[in-house]
Write an enzyme that holds these catalytic residues in place. Sequence first.
Site, PDB file in Angstrom:
ATOM      1  N   LYS A 255      31.616  30.176  -1.315  1.00  0.00           N
ATOM      2  CA  LYS A 255      30.193  30.222  -1.637  1.00  0.00           C
ATOM      3  C   LYS A 255      29.703  31.667  -1.695  1.00  0.00           C
ATOM      4  CE  LYS A 255      27.066  30.508   1.304  1.00  0.00           C
ATOM      5  NZ  LYS A 255      26.148  30.389   2.462  1.00  0.00           N
ATOM      6  N   CYS A 325      13.219  18.377   0.061  1.00  0.00           N
ATOM      7  CA  CYS A 325      14.374  17.541   0.414  1.00  0.00           C
ATOM      8  C   CYS A 325      15.010  18.082   1.690  1.00  0.00           C
ATOM      9  CB  CYS A 325      15.381  17.521  -0.739  1.00  0.00           C
ATOM     10  SG  CYS A 325      16.588  16.188  -0.635  1.00  0.00           S
ATOM     11  N   CYS A 332       9.987  12.432   0.697  1.00  0.00           N
ATOM     12  CA  CYS A 332      10.236  11.676  -0.532  1.00  0.00           C
ATOM     13  C   CYS A 332       8.943  11.251  -1.204  1.00  0.00           C
ATOM     14  CB  CYS A 332      11.084  10.446  -0.218  1.00  0.00           C
ATOM     15  SG  CYS A 332      12.738  10.824   0.401  1.00  0.00           S
ATOM     16  N   CYS A 335       7.932  13.872  -3.628  1.00  0.00           N
ATOM     17  CA  CYS A 335       8.955  14.320  -4.577  1.00  0.00           C
ATOM     18  C   CYS A 335       8.764  13.621  -5.919  1.00  0.00           C
ATOM     19  CB  CYS A 335      10.348  14.031  -4.026  1.00  0.00           C
ATOM     20  SG  CYS A 335      11.685  14.572  -5.116  1.00  0.00           S
ATOM     21  N   CYS A 341      15.744   8.889  -7.637  1.00  0.00           N
ATOM     22  CA  CYS A 341      16.727   9.326  -6.639  1.00  0.00           C
ATOM     23  C   CYS A 341      17.289   8.110  -5.904  1.00  0.00           C
ATOM     24  CB  CYS A 341      16.081  10.288  -5.644  1.00  0.00           C
ATOM     25  SG  CYS A 341      17.194  10.824  -4.313  1.00  0.00           S
TER      26      CYS A 341
END
Length: 406
Positions: A255, A325, A332, A335, A341
Amino acid sequence: MCNAVLCFRMTSPYFSQNMSVVTRRAEKVARCTAAAALLRSRRRDADAISSVAVKVEKEEVRISQETASLTTQDGSHDRLQLATAPAKLESDALWLSSHGRRRRQIKVEYDEGGSAVKTEHWEPPDWKKQLAHIREMRSSRDAPVDSMGAEKCYDAKAPANERRFQVLVSLMLSSQTKDQVTAAAMQRLREHGCTAEKLMSTDDETLGKLIYPVGFWRNKVKFLKMTAAMLVKDYGGDIPDSVEGLVRLPGVGPKMAHLAMDIAWDQVSGIGVDTHVHRISNRLGWLMKPTKNPEATRKALQEWLPRDLWSEINWLLVGFGQQVCLPTNPLCSLCLNQHSCPSSHQSSPAKLLKVQSALSPCSASSLQVKTESGQETVVYAETINEEPQSVNLTTQRRKLKRKVKH
């Protein structure tokens, strides 16, 4: 005496006439031999053609007998195939008459696209719509990563090699650490002198005080000094310009390597997947099957996500994970992807309380760190270094509601 006789024979007209007779006889014998060979070859070809003709006649008799016994329902296709058999045998006979007994060559033809193996390109449903919603929710760019990420922690006025080294140091410090803590530690390091030569000559105690309280700060002190020594020795204080060279450094994983290539060298070599990208990709169903670690998530995302989005996807999902998130108790209801989702509204308050009570006595420095050939492998605990869930949740919800309305 012998030489005189030999000369007489060579000059004698009788001897010359006999030699010409012998020569003409030899030529005649050769012509007869060639004619006999040609005649034998033609006889063999004629025998072969006659045998093929006999086979054709027998096949026609057999076909006529079989076609008479076929029913009208099933016999149309079979009669079509049997009707082509005589033509095939006749063509074989014609070929044999023109080519003799030579071995027939087989011509292989390929159908256009018929032999190619087609692999379907998998991609998650509605991912473009979900990505557009995430861009809309991240349009204000007010997440911690936007102001205190690795792109903001280096000295823009420093030489190019020092800027690249500071990018790498900020990425090494950011592992399992909040962006606010990483930015403060980088500010202290820059005031101290954040170059490979300076960090290599700094003692462990002083360097530990400068970077504290980043996660695993004791291990990171060792990794920073080891990395600085390697860079001074092999790269003149600069950082490698390849992922392979970066991952050889102590404490640098895939990463960090891909993010360093993007930020420091402006080269997109892969997707930088941290705990936020790993978590959100699994929640949105952006993977063909669930993954267990960020490296597996990176490989799965790179299989379908267009390359021109690899650089953008990290900061989009990281900021989205910091604001909406969340690792536990995600927002949620605020969102824009709550209807598409697959993980929407599935958080459990009872499970949340259990996880928080279990992690409350722990600290970042108490987690285990495995080192394999100088590499740092961190046991991920997503809730350790995230923002406290009980702090400013109401303010966060109000802010997101205003953002969605506008």
